[in-house]
Design an enzyme around this catalytic site. Structure first.
Site, PDB file in Angstrom:
ATOM      1  N   SER A 193       0.871  -1.017  -0.103  1.00 59.44           N
ATOM      2  CA  SER A 193      -0.008   0.061   0.005  1.00 59.44           C
ATOM      3  C   SER A 193       0.964   1.317  -0.062  1.00 59.44           C
ATOM      4  O   SER A 193       2.015   1.038   0.359  1.00 59.44           O
ATOM      5  CB  SER A 193      -0.746   0.105   1.342  1.00 59.44           C
ATOM      6  OG  SER A 193      -1.472   1.252   1.650  1.00 59.44           O
TER       7      SER A 193
ATOM      8  N   TYR B 111      -1.667  -1.574  10.451  1.00 59.58           N
ATOM      9  CA  TYR B 111      -1.798  -1.593   9.074  1.00 59.58           C
ATOM     10  C   TYR B 111      -0.419  -1.147   8.584  1.00 59.58           C
ATOM     11  O   TYR B 111       0.194  -1.795   7.848  1.00 59.58           O
ATOM     12  CB  TYR B 111      -3.142  -0.676   8.524  1.00 59.58           C
ATOM     13  CG  TYR B 111      -3.184  -1.038   7.254  1.00 59.58           C
ATOM     14  CD1 TYR B 111      -4.221  -1.753   6.612  1.00 59.58           C
ATOM     15  CD2 TYR B 111      -2.548  -0.232   6.144  1.00 59.58           C
ATOM     16  CE1 TYR B 111      -4.194  -1.884   5.198  1.00 59.58           C
ATOM     17  CE2 TYR B 111      -2.796  -0.233   4.806  1.00 59.58           C
ATOM     18  CZ  TYR B 111      -3.935  -1.324   4.336  1.00 59.58           C
ATOM     19  OH  TYR B 111      -4.002  -1.208   2.978  1.00 59.58           O
TER      20      TYR B 111
HETATM   21  N1  LIG Z   1      -8.739  -0.803  -0.874  1.00 63.99           N
HETATM   22  C1  LIG Z   1      -7.868  -0.175  -0.882  1.00 63.99           C
HETATM   23  O1  LIG Z   1      -7.596   1.352  -0.760  1.00 63.99           O
HETATM   24  C2  LIG Z   1      -6.137  -0.418  -0.749  1.00 63.99           C
HETATM   25  C3  LIG Z   1      -5.227   0.397  -0.935  1.00 63.99           C
HETATM   26  C4  LIG Z   1      -3.858  -0.063  -0.749  1.00 63.99           C
HETATM   27  C5  LIG Z   1      -3.732  -1.469  -0.265  1.00 63.99           C
HETATM   28  N2  LIG Z   1      -4.715  -2.212  -0.082  1.00 63.99           N
HETATM   29  C6  LIG Z   1      -4.476  -3.811   0.249  1.00 63.99           C
HETATM   30  O2  LIG Z   1      -4.947  -4.462  -0.867  1.00 63.99           O
HETATM   31  C7  LIG Z   1      -5.367  -5.987  -0.214  1.00 63.99           C
HETATM   32  C8  LIG Z   1      -6.870  -6.036  -0.695  1.00 63.99           C
HETATM   33  O3  LIG Z   1      -7.750  -5.111  -0.361  1.00 63.99           O
HETATM   34  P1  LIG Z   1      -9.246  -4.985  -0.733  1.00 63.99           P
HETATM   35  O4  LIG Z   1      -9.565  -3.310  -0.814  1.00 63.99           O
HETATM   36  O5  LIG Z   1      -9.387  -5.569  -2.000  1.00 63.99           O
HETATM   37  O6  LIG Z   1     -10.028  -5.464   0.445  1.00 63.99           O
HETATM   38  P2  LIG Z   1     -11.492  -6.269   0.326  1.00 63.99           P
HETATM   39  O7  LIG Z   1     -11.977  -6.286   1.930  1.00 63.99           O
HETATM   40  O8  LIG Z   1     -12.289  -5.897  -0.884  1.00 63.99           O
HETATM   41  O9  LIG Z   1     -11.014  -7.832   0.142  1.00 63.99           O
HETATM   42  C9  LIG Z   1     -10.189  -8.571   1.031  1.00 63.99           C
HETATM   43  C10 LIG Z   1     -10.457 -10.204   0.995  1.00 63.99           C
HETATM   44  O10 LIG Z   1      -9.665 -10.747   1.799  1.00 63.99           O
HETATM   45  C11 LIG Z   1     -10.261 -11.614   2.549  1.00 63.99           C
HETATM   46  N3  LIG Z   1      -9.894 -11.965   3.818  1.00 63.99           N
HETATM   47  C12 LIG Z   1     -10.178 -11.116   4.814  1.00 63.99           C
HETATM   48  N4  LIG Z   1      -9.887 -11.484   5.815  1.00 63.99           N
HETATM   49  C13 LIG Z   1      -9.096 -13.004   5.633  1.00 63.99           C
HETATM   50  C14 LIG Z   1      -8.772 -14.079   6.369  1.00 63.99           C
HETATM   51  N5  LIG Z   1      -8.244 -14.177   7.703  1.00 63.99           N
HETATM   52  N6  LIG Z   1      -8.319 -15.197   5.402  1.00 63.99           N
HETATM   53  C15 LIG Z   1      -8.485 -15.113   4.337  1.00 63.99           C
HETATM   54  N7  LIG Z   1      -9.066 -13.978   3.443  1.00 63.99           N
HETATM   55  C16 LIG Z   1      -9.468 -13.235   4.136  1.00 63.99           C
HETATM   56  C17 LIG Z   1     -11.636 -11.089   2.537  1.00 63.99           C
HETATM   57  O11 LIG Z   1     -12.750 -12.197   2.642  1.00 63.99           O
HETATM   58  C18 LIG Z   1     -11.889 -10.586   1.138  1.00 63.99           C
HETATM   59  O12 LIG Z   1     -12.376 -11.349   0.068  1.00 63.99           O
HETATM   60  C19 LIG Z   1      -5.266  -5.695   1.467  1.00 63.99           C
HETATM   61  O13 LIG Z   1      -4.056  -6.461   1.553  1.00 63.99           O
HETATM   62  C20 LIG Z   1      -5.149  -4.341   1.419  1.00 63.99           C
HETATM   63  O14 LIG Z   1      -4.513  -3.761   2.459  1.00 63.99           O
HETATM   64  C21 LIG Z   1      -6.146  -2.013  -0.274  1.00 63.99           C
END
Ligand SMILES: NC(=O)c1ccc[n+]([C@@H]2O[C@H](COP(=O)([O-])OP(=O)(O)OC[C@H]3O[C@@H](n4cnc5c(N)ncnc54)[C@H](O)[C@@H]3O)[C@@H](O)[C@H]2O)c1
Length: 259
Positions: A141, A154
């Site tokens: 991120s 985080y």
């Molecule tokens: N959305 C953002 O703005 C953003 C920005 C930078 C980085 N990220 C990173 O991208 C990645 C995905 O984020 P996203 O926004 O798509 O999130 P999201 O909530 O849409 O999806 C996350 C997925 O992870 C799964 N998950 C959660 N806990 C879990 C567990 N204990 N075991 C297995 N699966 C699990 C959830 O069921 C879900 O399908 C993360 O690592 C997040 O930190 C997101």
């Protein structure tokens, strides 16, 4: 004398014959990655806590589902996994000032977003080393490179993931294994929708104000990143032609970290 330039067309992006394991592949960025890699010919395994969604996604892409709680790291210690591409993506967010941060919530984030990527990398490397090929892509991120208040768990987990990715790159190089981080700003997913609601509560302001006044203050491009944009960078890193890219962190943050 005029020089004749020969231009060859770039090789068509293809992951045909490759296998990819995507954690958190049932929604958001992980889902976009699963679709993109599958469209490029890879056979995907969707690893997710949400068994029903993981099954639905896997079925729709002709891949496999792995229903798993990746925060249960004890259960991952004896794993051996066979995949060409590993995308460490599963993640959650918890927002609170440090002096009020629930220690168990802090540990959960570190188990899910740092310890579990370590254990999964550990589980896939022997097979990758044997084949002389592998791609590890870690969804970090902008918070892997920058800090924001109230996100101690985080930010520290993502900074740790950056270090893990670089060490993996150094160890994997002689075996044809690359490891890189992808560093988006705020992406339009369920995780961000929840953060908007949490931050609105914390600051006592409207959700729209959170996006405008808190999330996008540092970004030069004033919009959320789309999951498909992140997936296209991930898919490029998975290609053969990205073999010289390793130990790197690729921002997609609308200019946030240019400051
Ligand atoms: N959305 C953002 O703005 C953003 C920005 C930078 C980085 N990220 C990173 O991208 C990645 C995905 O984020 P996203 O926004 O798509 O999130 P999201 O909530 O849409 O999806 C996350 C997925 O992870 C799964 N998950 C959660 N806990 C879990 C567990 N204990 N075991 C297995 N699966 C699990 C959830 O069921 C879900 O399908 C993360 O690592 C997040 O930190 C997101």
């Amino acid at each position: 004398m005029t020089e004749t330039k020969t231009t060859s067309a770039p090789a068509e992006a293809t992951l045909a014959g490759r296998t990819a394991l995507i954690t958190g592949g049932a929604s958001g960025i992980g889902l976009a990655c699963a679709k993109k890699l599958s469209a490029q010919g890879a056979t995907v395994t969707v690893a997710d806590l949400n068994a029903q969604l993981a099954n639905e996604v896997a079925q729709s892409l002709g891949g496999k589902a792995w229903a798993v709680d990746l925060s249960d790291t004890k259960a991952l210690e004896e794993l051996s996994l066979d995949t060409d591409i590993l995308i460490n993506n599963a993640g959650v967010q918890r927002v609170a000032p440090i002096h009020e941060f629930d220690p168990e919530a802090w540990r959960l984030i570190h188990r899910l977003m740092l310890e579990s990527p370590f254990l999964l990398i550990r589980a896939v490397l022997p097979g990758m080393y044997q084949r002389g090929y592998g791609r590890i892509i870690n969804l970090s991120s902008v918070h892997g490179l920058r800090a924001s208040p109230f996100k101690s768990a985080y930010v520290s987990a993502k900074h740790g993931l950056e270090g893990l990715s670089k060490v993996t790159a150094l160890e994997g190089a002689e075996h044809g294994v690359t490891s890189n981080c992808v560093n988006p700003g705020y992406v339009r997913t369920a995780l961000v929708e929840k953060q908007i609601a949490d931050q609105a509560k914390l600051h006592g302001i409207a959700p729209a104000e959170v996006v405008e006044k808190i999330m996008l203050t540092e970004a030069a491009v004033k919009r959320l990143v789309e999951p498909e944009e992140v997936a296209s960078l991930v898919a490029w890193l998975a290609q053969d032609e990205a073999g010289m890219v390793t130990g790197a962190s690729y921002t997609m943050d609308g200019g946030w970290s240019a400051r």
